[in-house]
Structures are given as structure tokens and as C-alpha cells.
Design an enzyme around this catalytic site. Structure first.
Site, PDB file in Angstrom:
ATOM      1  N   SER A 146       0.860  -1.197   0.000  1.00 61.70           N
ATOM      2  CA  SER A 146       0.000   0.000   0.000  1.00 61.70           C
ATOM      3  C   SER A 146       0.891   1.239   0.000  1.00 61.70           C
ATOM      4  CB  SER A 146      -0.864  -0.020   1.265  1.00 61.70           C
ATOM      5  OG  SER A 146      -1.510   1.205   1.477  1.00 61.70           O
ATOM      6  N   TYR A 159      -3.839  -0.328  10.073  1.00 57.69           N
ATOM      7  CA  TYR A 159      -3.631  -0.606   8.644  1.00 57.69           C
ATOM      8  C   TYR A 159      -2.222  -0.192   8.221  1.00 57.69           C
ATOM      9  CZ  TYR A 159      -4.596  -0.646   3.602  1.00 57.69           C
ATOM     10  OH  TYR A 159      -4.571  -0.902   2.255  1.00 57.69           O
TER      11      TYR A 159
END
Ligand code: NAP
Length: 254
Positions: A146, A159
Site C-alpha cells: 500500500s 492498517y
């Protein structure tokens, strides 16, 4: 014909979380390049299965909830996945979850829920499939990282921690396994229009701020990952180990 090395005919890919979103796009790209796919996840991937079949490839669902399976459940799911076609050539760790809240409000359960799917399950799948690939003398593992493998993000601490860890794990495994023919790499998608980012796109202020910062001037689509996944899964990436390919519309370069 040049570029035959990009073809994946005869290969078998295991993709997690491929019933929708980026995982669906990744599975379809692999199938379009010639791979059969095992779709590991907790939801019926009927749409993905039907679309894989349009490429003349086979798709089989192996049910597994990565939040609750635990190490034994994941080992069993990988064993079931290997039984489908007899072996695995490619593992794509795509399934992931996000919890949006200020860090001071994140409960232990929230933290655990994100880390279990985004990190523990990724390691367990790499370990189980990696053992098989090491025994066969080769394979490809591609982890979905990510922008938050590089940046802290906004109110998504678990996250961000999980995706930083996915990149560290990718490098650690590559260091160990590159000499055994197992290539471990990552793709870092930018801001993509999937359910994962629905809350951001529904917030006019966040949506405008994100879009303004993307040099390409648009959110990404699952299809934007097709070239990177086929490259990393293919023989052309034989000397590529422990790296991450951002597919981000220029986000990181800004
Ligand atoms: P998504 O549309 O929310 O899809 C998530 C996928 O993960 C679904 O298939 C979901 O299955 C599966 N999943 C979630 N929890 C699971 C569990 N406990 N067991 C099995 N499968 C589970 O998200 P996405 O945008 O496609 O994200 C895919 C990956 O890309 C994630 O790792 C995400 O962090 C990463 N990523 C996304 C973006 C983005 O902008 N969208 C950017 C960078 C990285 P169900 O349908 O059963 O829930």
C-alpha cells in the site's frame, strides 16, 4: 514472438480475496495471461469464476475466513488449494481489511482484527505455500502492500502498521528464498476505487484532497494492476526479488 516469457500458461495461481475489488482484477489478469486460479476467501467468488472462464482458464473456490482460520485452518486451506491442480506456482496475498478511527479510539479488538488478516494471515500463507515452493525449487509470491507501506496515512494506524510490516516481510522472505528460486515481491497500489476506499470517496473533503494530490488525476482501477502482477508472476521477473512496484498514478513521487 517476443515477450513469450510474460505468458503464464500451465501455471496455477492462488489469489486471496478475489471475489471483488483489486483481488478480482489480479485474478483476471493472471487468467488472461494463461494461469488457472484458486480463489481463496470467505465469500463465493461466482462473478470472478465466470469471468476467468471467459479466458478459457479454470477457477476453483477454496473457502477460508482469514480472520478466524488460525494457523491450522490456513495450512488446511493451502493443502486444499494444492489438491485442486496438484501444485501452486504463484501466490498473491491480496485479502485485506481497514479500520478507520483516531488512534486514541482504536480498541485492542480493532487492532487485532486488522493485523490478523493483513499480516498474520499473509505470513501464514507465505509460510505454507513457501514450503511447497521451496520443495519444488521455485515459485512466485506477490504481496499487496500500500501507499501506507511508506506513509502513516490518516486515522488508520493498524492498517499502516500492517502494510509497513507486509513490506518488511516481503524483503525478509526474499532474502531467504531468492537463492532457492522463489521470488517474493510486492505491489503497492495507490488510491484505487474499490470498497476499501468507499468511505474516502464518500467524504467530499477527503475525496477532493486525495484526487488533487494524484498526479495522474484519477483514482486507480483494479485493471491498472494487471501489468505489474503478470510481470512479477512471469519468467521475465526471474531476477527480481524483494522489491515493491508502486502502481499509484504518481502519488509517491509527489
Ligand atoms: P475490498 O474491495 O474491500 O476487498 C477486500 C477483499 O479481501 C475481499 O475479497 C474480502 O472478502 C477479502 N477479505 C477481507 N477479510 C477477509 C477475511 N477475513 N477472509 C478472507 N478474505 C477476506 O478491498 P481492495 O481495495 O480490493 O483491497 C485489496 C487489497 O489491496 C487489500 O490488501 C488492501 O489493503 C490493498 N490495497 C487497497 C488499496 C485501495 O485503494 N483500494 C490501496 C492499497 C492497497 P469479502 O468480500 O468476503 O469481505
Amino acid at each position: 514472438m517476443p515477450f513469450d516469457d510474460f505468458r503464464l500458461d500451465g501455471r496455477v495461481a492462488l489469489v486471496t480475496g478475489a471475489n471483488r475489488g483489486l483481488g478480482q482484477g489480479l485474478a483476471l489478469a493472471l487468467a488472461a495471461a494463461g494461469a488457472d486460479v484458486v480463489l481463496l476467501g470467505r465469500s463465493d467468488p461466482a462473478e470472478t469464476t465466470a469471468r476467468v472462464q471467459t479466458f478459457g482458464r479454470r477457477a476453483v473456490h477454496v473457502p477460508c475466513d482469514l480472520a478466524t482460520a488460525g494457523p491450522d485452518g490456513i495450512d488446511a486451506a493451502v493443502a486444499a488449494a494444492m489438491d485442486v491442480f496438484g501444485h501452486l506456482d504463484i501466490l498473491v496475498n491480496n485479502a485485506g481489511v481497514i479500520h478507520r478511527a483516531p488512534a486514541a479510539d482504536v480498541t485492542d479488538d480493532d487492532w487485532h482484527d486488522v493485523l490478523t488478516v493483513n499480516l498474520d494471515a499473509v505470513f501464514r500463507l507465505c509460510r505454507a505455500v513457501g514450503r511447497h515452493m521451496l520443495a519444488r525449487g521455485g515459485g512466485r509470491i506477490i504481496n499487496i502492500a500500500s501507499m501506507l507501506s511508506f506513509q502513516g496515512g490518516v486515522r488508520v494506524p493498524a492498517y499502516a502498521a500492517s502494510k509497513h510490516a507486509v513490506l518488511g516481510l516481503t524483503r525478509a522472505l526474499a532474502n531467504e528464498w531468492a537463492g532457492h528460486g522463489v521470488n517474493v515481491n510486492a505491489i503497492a497500489p495507490g488510491y484505487m476505487a474499490t470498497d476499501n476506499t468507499a468511505a474516502l470517496r464518500d467524504d467530499p473533503h477527503r475525496a477532493a484532497a486525495i484526487l488533487e494530490r494524484i498526479p495522474a488525476g484519477r483514482w486507480g482501477d483494479p485493471e491498472d494492476l494487471a501489468g505489474a502482477i503478470v510481470f512479477l508472476a512471469s519468467d521475465t521477473a526471474r531476477y527480481v526479488h524483494g522489491t515493491v512496484i508502486p502502481v499509484d498514478g504518481g502519488w509517491l513521487g509527489r
